[in-house]
Design an enzyme around this catalytic site. Structure first.
Site, PDB file in Angstrom:
ATOM      1  N   HIS A   1       0.844  -1.205   0.000  1.00 50.84           N
ATOM      2  CA  HIS A   1       0.000   0.000   0.000  1.00 50.84           C
ATOM      3  C   HIS A   1       0.882   1.259   0.000  1.00 50.84           C
ATOM      4  O   HIS A   1       0.929   1.958  -0.989  1.00 50.84           O
ATOM      5  CB  HIS A   1      -1.021   0.048   1.158  1.00 50.84           C
TER       6      HIS A   1
ATOM      7  N   ASP B   1      -4.816  -8.333  -3.379  1.00 54.81           N
ATOM      8  CA  ASP B   1      -5.112  -8.157  -1.961  1.00 54.81           C
ATOM      9  C   ASP B   1      -6.393  -8.856  -1.507  1.00 54.81           C
ATOM     10  O   ASP B   1      -6.396 -10.049  -1.250  1.00 54.81           O
ATOM     11  CB  ASP B   1      -5.127  -6.642  -1.662  1.00 54.81           C
TER      12      ASP B   1
END
Ligand code: NGQ
Ligand code: ZN
Length: 455
Positions: free
Chosen positions: A268, A319
């Protein structure tokens, strides 16, 4: 037949014509020759690309896809989603983890991923009990990798605390509880599985879930060269908590305390200031961007433009698996930037102005680094991981080499991936995974059981 002839193939130095590819029984490329004469018995195809790396996955979350899209009473957020996800994670069994992972991996392969990094933190049973085999659930993910042919990097996750300052775990987090020694034991237990298709690294979950001393200890104890991944600076609240705790922003703090280098993948890394952008780019670590999940969870937008300008490395991951397609991940990586900056064609460099090709090759380079495996390039000695695009699809009609990736990434929703070779095995043929029926049947059974438990 361990060979393929591609009229057009994306090689490390760009598109080449008439490429003969050969690989050995271990799944490594032994020959990649451009301008070759087509040998008689070798199958011929049009467009061939190296398979993409999915550098961040929590496979079990595939089963939640589309089920958290209903507004609650308060403003919904990453944190309210997380509560729902924890509730789901609390009841899943090792068999179900395997079934869901296999379904996910088959979908990922069909859409063009040939490597995946599994950030695996469901180490314990539903009541926090240890399994007889310390790597039980990770071995299930490995089994799903084996059954589907997906190349894996398993990252057992260190998860000790609920928040900065060693906050005790919440009851919902008891399945995740591990210390550094537990992770090293799991890494050790998984080591017999290492090989061409599987590598083992480790991942401190986040600076919320592991202290900086634990992160340092884990990084120092893991065998040299193994990848290390960590979630970082995904949410503004996390940045604020970090500042409160350490007077540092998360990426700033990590980089100040540890030597972050090419071994690292910072997942991220959404909220960065300019100094952090420069420092992260300089470090050689990979930024693990997950645009569809980051959009789904309302994380924010990564400063891609300045990161590229600083020479930063990045890759993409799916993810939470609201998408299983690298096309969608890369498209939204670019589109997020266009919306943010109100302009077009953001991800490129002066040396590569074609956005599609830049994105594919940059995400492969960063992604490959994050796997710790020999992937990401069609070159001798690398894994035989490639995609054959459907040259008969209207979207590729009359395509020039230079616009294949633009057409692939930025036009429509048909899946142009026709066949997939992974580790020298044809795992997708004609758009279907070769074991699709058995995989989907097991997935459906698992989902039926899970629904029964939740009623
Ligand atoms: C995860 N997901 O590990 O699945 C996290 C939520 C947490 C994302 N960060 C759990 N997107 O952050 O503690
Ligand atoms: Zn994650």
């Amino acid at each position: 037949m361990r060979a393929l002839f591609a009229r057009h193939a994306l090689l490390p130095d760009g598109w080449q014509r008439d490429v003969l590819l050969e690989w050995d029984a271990h799944g490594d490329l032994t020959r990649v020759q451009a301008q070759a004469a087509p040998p008689l018995a070798v199958p011929r195809t049009d467009y061939v690309l190296p398979g993409m790396v999915n550098l961040h996955s929590h496979a079990f979350q595939r089963a939640l896809g589309g089920l958290t899209e209903r507004a609650g009473d308060g403003p919904d957020s990453f944190w309210t989603w997380r509560d729902l996800m924890y509730r789901f994670a609390a009841r899943i069994t090792p068999e179900q983890i395997e079934a869901i992972a296999a379904q996910l991996f088959a979908e990922c392969l069909r859409h063009g991923y040939t490597s995946l990094c599994e950030f695996h933190y469901l180490q314990r049973g539903p009541n926090g009990e240890t399994y007889a085999r310390p790597a039980e659930t990770a071995e299930r993910v490995a089994a799903a990798g084996h059954a589907t042919g997906m190349g894996l990097t398993l990252l057992p996750v260190l998860y000790s605390h609920a928040g900065f300052g060693e906050q005790p775990l919440r009851p919902e987090q008891r399945r995740f509880r591990t210390g550094v020694d537990d992770i090293l034991a799991i890494v050790e237990a998984l080591s017999p599985l290492r090989g061409g298709q599987l590598e083992v690294g480790a991942a401190p979950h986040s600076l919320r879930a592991a202290t900086i001393d634990q992160v340092r200890e884990l990084a120092a104890s893991l065998p040299a060269g193994r990848p290390l991944h960590i979630h970082i600076a995904e949410q503004q609240a996390e940045v604020e908590q970090s500042i409160k705790f350490s007077s540092r922003r998360p990426v700033e703090y990590l980089m100040e305390q540890l030597s972050v280098d090419e071994r690292w993948c910072l997942v991220h890394a959404t909220h960065l200031n300019d100094e952090e952008v420069q420092a992260l780019a300089r470090s050689g670590a990979v930024a693990g961007l997950c645009p569809t999940t980051e959009a789904n969870l309302g994380d924010g937008l990564f400063p891609l433009q300045s990161f590229i300008a600083a020479g930063g490395r990045f890759g993409v991951g799916s993810d939470s698996h609201v998408s299983q397609s690298p096309v969608e991940e890369l498209r939204w990586l670019e589109y997020g930037q266009r919306l943010l900056h109100q302009r077009r064609n953001v991800a490129f460099t002066p040396a590569q102005r074609d956005v599609g090709q830049y994105l594919w090759q940059a995400a492969l380079r960063g992604g490959a680094q994050a796997t710790g495996r020999k992937v990401g390039l069609l070159a001798e000695g690398m894994r035989a991981d490639l995609l054959v695009l459907d040259g008969s699809h209207p979207n590729l009609d009359g395509a020039q080499d230079a616009d294949v990736l633009g057409r692939f990434l930025f036009c429509g929703n048909d899946n142009l991936v026709r066949d997939v070779l992974c580790g020298g095995r044809w795992v997708v043929q004609g758009g279907r995974h070769v074991a699709q029926d058995a995989i989907t049947q097991r997935y459906r059974q698992a989902m039926t059981q899970l629904r029964e438990v939740s009623q």
